[in-house]
Design an enzyme around this catalytic site. Structure first.
Site: not given
Ligand code: A3P
Length: 289
Positions: A41-44, A46, A101-102, A132, A222, A251, A253
């Site tokens: 959930k760190a922004g993988t 993305w 990887t996580h 998240s 974005s 969710r 973001g």
């Molecule tokens: P939230 O649940 O806070 O919205 P992962 O990809 O590591 O599973 O992380 C998912 C989290 O990254 C989610 O957070 C998701 O909404 C957020 N996310 C995914 N794409 C994003 C983007 N382009 N910009 C900002 N946050 C993003």
């Protein structure tokens, strides 16, 4: 579902990962691989999309070739069902490969260090990661049920969640970053100034792109665009596994949503515990931007 869990080296994993550990540990990395590593959930996703756009010179169509799960194999995901085995996909994938990887740093297959593979690590502040992860665990039927919010906070603090402790994960990778080719990024920084952060990735990958392509990448990655992109937003996964009506994968973001979840007392307890668990590290997070 949910998938069975089984601890390995003190870390909660799905049973499929623990039972296939030898195969994961012996995975053969190659020098031209790129590994995207994160605590969950760190922004993988993305980071994956940004990297894929860079590798494809901003060609959106090429990035639509498959969903994000299959584009960048998840090396410790070893069960062929309900999703593809990331490990098998990775083994079959032609080079150059971008893998995901996580795993905590000490559990990364040794061939990655031997081959001096480039790694992009993205970290996100603890409270937003927790929030998240909580919502993701509600909608992801493969993962254990998170239970009530107040219980989930305790599970997260104790590291009794899949892939283990957030604290150990971000600290372990932080300590490793100067010994290996690791670019350590922060979700909050990427949100604040994607151009600046994508430029760091470009430099790390030794890639040069035009201003036009850079702007295209910023747009395509974005939150609003990714939320609508079926190849990035996990809606191609059957709803029996991920139910976006409970909570969408894309969710909110944003940084700071933890403020809508923690009570004053929960926040105080969390901060006290955080100080202890993060004592002695130079790693700091911005929780207000
Ligand atoms: P939230 O649940 O806070 O919205 P992962 O990809 O590591 O599973 O992380 C998912 C989290 O990254 C989610 O957070 C998701 O909404 C957020 N996310 C995914 N794409 C994003 C983007 N382009 N910009 C900002 N946050 C993003």
């Amino acid at each position: 579902l949910p998938l069975e869990t089984k601890e390995l080296n003190g870390i909660l994993m799905t049973k499929m990962m623990s039972d296939n550990w030898d195969k994961i540990w012996n995975f053969q990395a190659k020098p031209d691989d790129l590994l995207i590593a994160t605590y969950t959930k760190a922004g993988t996703t993305w980071t994956q999309e940004i990297v894929d756009m860079i590798h494809n010179d901003g060609d959106v169509q090429k990035c639509q070739r498959a969903n994000t799960f299959d584009r960048h194999p998840f090396i410790e995901w070893t069960l062929p069902l309900p999703l593809n085995s990331g490990l098998d996909l990775a083994i079959k994938m032609p080079s150059p490969r971008t893998l995901k990887t996580h795993l905590p740093v000490q559990m990364v297959p040794p061939s990655f260090w031997k081959e001096n593979v480039k790694i992009i690590y993205m970290a996100r502040n603890a409270k937003d990661s927790l929030v998240s992860y909580y919502h993701f665990s509600r909608m992801n039927k493969m993962f254990p049920d998170p239970g009530p919010w107040e219980e989930y906070i305790e599970a997260f603090k104790a590291g009794k969640v899949l892939w283990g402790s957030w604290y150990d994960h971000v600290r372990g990778w932080w300590d490793a970053k100067d010994r290996h080719r690791i670019l350590y990024l922060f979700y909050e920084d990427m949100k604040e100034d994607p151009k600046r952060e994508i430029q760091k990735i470009l430099k790390f990958l030794e890639k040069d792109i035009s201003e036009e392509v850079l702007n295209k990448i910023i747009h395509h990655t974005s939150f609003d665009v990714m939320k609508q992109n079926p190849m990035a937003n996990y809606t191609t996964i059957p709803t029996s596994m991920m139910d976006h009506s409970i909570s969408p994968f894309m969710r909110k973001g944003v940084p700071g949503d933890w403020k809508n979840h923690f009570t004053v007392a929960q926040n105080k307890d969390f901060d006290e515990d955080y100080e202890k668990k993060m004592a002695g590290t130079t790693l700091t997070f911005r929780t207000t931007i």
